[in-house]
Design a protein around this motif. Structure first.
Motif, PDB file in Angstrom:
ATOM      1  N   SER A 141       0.825  -1.198   0.000  1.00  0.00           N
ATOM      2  CA  SER A 141       0.000   0.000   0.000  1.00  0.00           C
ATOM      3  C   SER A 141       0.863   1.252   0.000  1.00  0.00           C
ATOM      4  O   SER A 141       0.579   2.232  -0.716  1.00  0.00           O
TER       5      SER A 141
ATOM      6  N   GLU B 224       2.369   1.847  -3.407  1.00  0.00           N
ATOM      7  CA  GLU B 224       1.417   2.380  -4.377  1.00  0.00           C
ATOM      8  C   GLU B 224       1.223   3.878  -4.241  1.00  0.00           C
ATOM      9  O   GLU B 224       0.960   4.568  -5.230  1.00  0.00           O
ATOM     10  N   THR B 225       1.328   4.391  -3.036  1.00  0.00           N
ATOM     11  CA  THR B 225       1.092   5.811  -2.804  1.00  0.00           C
ATOM     12  C   THR B 225       2.289   6.678  -3.181  1.00  0.00           C
ATOM     13  O   THR B 225       2.182   7.902  -3.184  1.00  0.00           O
ATOM     14  N   ARG B 226       3.401   6.099  -3.488  1.00  0.00           N
ATOM     15  CA  ARG B 226       4.610   6.867  -3.859  1.00  0.00           C
ATOM     16  C   ARG B 226       4.502   7.372  -5.246  1.00  0.00           C
ATOM     17  O   ARG B 226       4.057   7.055  -6.184  1.00  0.00           O
TER      18      ARG B 226
END
Length: 100
Positions: free
Chosen positions: A95, A98-100
């Motif tokens: 998770s 993915e946010t990077r």
């Protein structure tokens, strides 16, 4: 002094810091939910192991570790807790990636 430090007393005393850990873990919004469930299942393992150990002593006149079917059944909870913790952290790492 040695009577105070026997393994049963140390085991009972160690539950208090662990319950504190679970309390802080539950209140944290950043800790992976599945890993939190895994740590609660670990507590369940502890509470399953106690009666299993008593039953091994009464029924088989032996320690839990020497009654394979009973010991293995209790250890399932430990394995499940480890799986939940590992999957929870894996999920959190994926998770975060993915946010990077």
């Amino acid at each position: 002094m040695m009577d105070l430090l026997n393994k049963q007393n140390l085991f009972a005393i160690s539950l208090f810091p662990y319950l504190g850990f679970l309390w802080f873990l539950t209140r944290s919004r950043r800790f992976p939910r599945l890993a939190t469930i895994g740590f609660y299942v670990l507590l369940l393992f502890v509470f399953v192991t106690i009666p299993a150990g008593i039953y091994a002593k009464v029924a088989y006149h032996d320690e839990l570790a020497n009654v394979d079917w009973l010991h293995g059944s209790a250890e399932v909870f430990l394995s499940v807790s480890n799986i939940f913790i590992a999957l929870g952290f894996r999920q959190a790492m994926l998770s975060a990636k993915e946010t990077r």
